[in-house]
Design an enzyme around this catalytic site. Sequence first.
Site, mmCIF file in Angstrom:
data_model
loop_
_atom_site.group_PDB
_atom_site.id
_atom_site.type_symbol
_atom_site.label_atom_id
_atom_site.label_comp_id
_atom_site.label_asym_id
_atom_site.label_seq_id
_atom_site.Cartn_x
_atom_site.Cartn_y
_atom_site.Cartn_z
ATOM 1 N N ASN A 1 0.790 -1.236 0.000
ATOM 2 C CA ASN A 1 0.000 0.000 0.000
ATOM 3 C C ASN A 1 0.822 1.288 0.000
ATOM 4 O OD1 ASN A 1 0.814 -0.581 2.623
ATOM 5 N ND2 ASN A 1 -1.087 0.104 3.584
ATOM 6 N N GLU B 1 5.579 -4.115 11.893
ATOM 7 C CA GLU B 1 4.459 -3.171 11.792
ATOM 8 C C GLU B 1 3.300 -3.926 11.155
ATOM 9 O OE1 GLU B 1 3.065 0.720 9.225
ATOM 10 O OE2 GLU B 1 5.209 0.285 9.379
ATOM 11 N N CYS C 1 -3.121 0.570 7.445
ATOM 12 C CA CYS C 1 -3.167 -0.002 8.797
ATOM 13 C C CYS C 1 -3.688 1.015 9.797
ATOM 14 C CB CYS C 1 -1.803 -0.525 9.210
ATOM 15 S SG CYS C 1 -0.501 0.713 9.285
#
Length: 479
Positions: free
Chosen positions: A158, A254, A288
Amino acid sequence: MDVLTTYQAYLAGNWQDSDSKRTIEIVSPWQHQPIGRVQAVTQDEVDQAIQQAQKAQPAWASLSLGERGAYLNRWADHLDQSADDLAISVMNEVGKNYDDAKKEVLRTVDLIRYTVQEALHMHGQSVRGDGFPGGSKEKLGIIERVPLGVVLAISPFNYPVNLSASKIAPALMAGNAVIFKPATQGSISGIKMIKALDQAGLPKGLISLLTGHGSEIGDYLIEHPGINMVSFTGSTQTGKHLSEKSIMVPMVLELGGKDPAIVCEDADLDVTAKNIIGGAFAYSGQRCTAVKRVLVNDQVADKLVKKLKSGVESLSVGNPDEDNTIVPLIDDKSANFVQRLIDDALGKGATLVTGNHRQENLLAPTLLDHVTQDMDVAWVEPFGPVLPIIRVHSDEEALRIANKSQFGLQASVFTKDLDEALELAGKLQVGTVQVNGRPQRGPDNFPFLGVKASGMGTQGVHNSILSMSREKLTVMNLK
């Protein structure tokens, strides 16, 4: 029909085809056709890349910070010069609208330059032995930071440029070599980013870009004895798998999130609605840090839902080349996943406020009200344009539901009461709390972290440099 470009891998400073003679086709999520091919590298080529990285790293570490920084500043210059072309690649490959793709590239330029400056201003320290009871003042401890060796950087689809550079730049400034494994969908953008680094004249062997199927080289990379640190951004499922495979190797992970927006009774609903809509639906929620659920006091829920409905219905929907906010999801599998969450909620009694239209992998922004805790969308990260509204009777109830999640990336609290905001912030089990603002990564000089299933370790430029280096103590025994 245009001939597809076959992109080469970057192995120890050389652009070359893989010995496997196999390639992977990259299909645009919105053009619905192939836009290029990348190499499927072999495990032998992984070995070669890591061996060359190990050879090149000591000489790189021996350079001064200023000398390393000069290479990175040239990299930033080349990225800046190719920003338009790279933004088009990001748009075509991962479906981000052009303006956002261009912003990502320019933010990356700033990040690299800031990383250089941050490293230049990070100093060691000295400690006198007599600072501890019974210690001798004739002992002088010199504490420095030294590189770990070879860093494996694994980036997501992304943010294929920014989240790659946010790993590579700190690793290099800390004195490490880098093995870069981009997400397959996003690898063309990653390749073009590394071409800009290659143009900066980086020493041969210091960095390799390896494309290929995770099933073939993913675990092999993670378990390789030549890897000294792993920095990964991606799904929680994959992150857990990597942490199980990696033994005694430092990792920064992450991972996913289920970021709640807690809306108190006294919240400014105009500010709240604006932030929630931008936070939930930018890039179709494929972030996220997207707002993924709203926990709103039932005294103001009707008013908030009305404002959210109006805002959601004003969002532009379509292809990214027309600068739309809501764009096709990365693939049909992702769209099917989001659709199942919507169907499950509606089947269990949720109210459809707006949305729930679909054309292939393009989903209309969907707002669901009266979502209850027995619905999957209340807990599962959708990575798509759906937002559940959960009505609560008190801030305490909102807090309980927020903390019940397996995730703990970020949370937003909307209230005019500073004392209440600080109290809720102190009790929320997340890495970051945003007061009267939407969740987001950055500014890049801020620490960025998640707790629970949202990650391990801390990022942000300063913290990334720390995570990619270690302290070394030299004790001078004075006469």
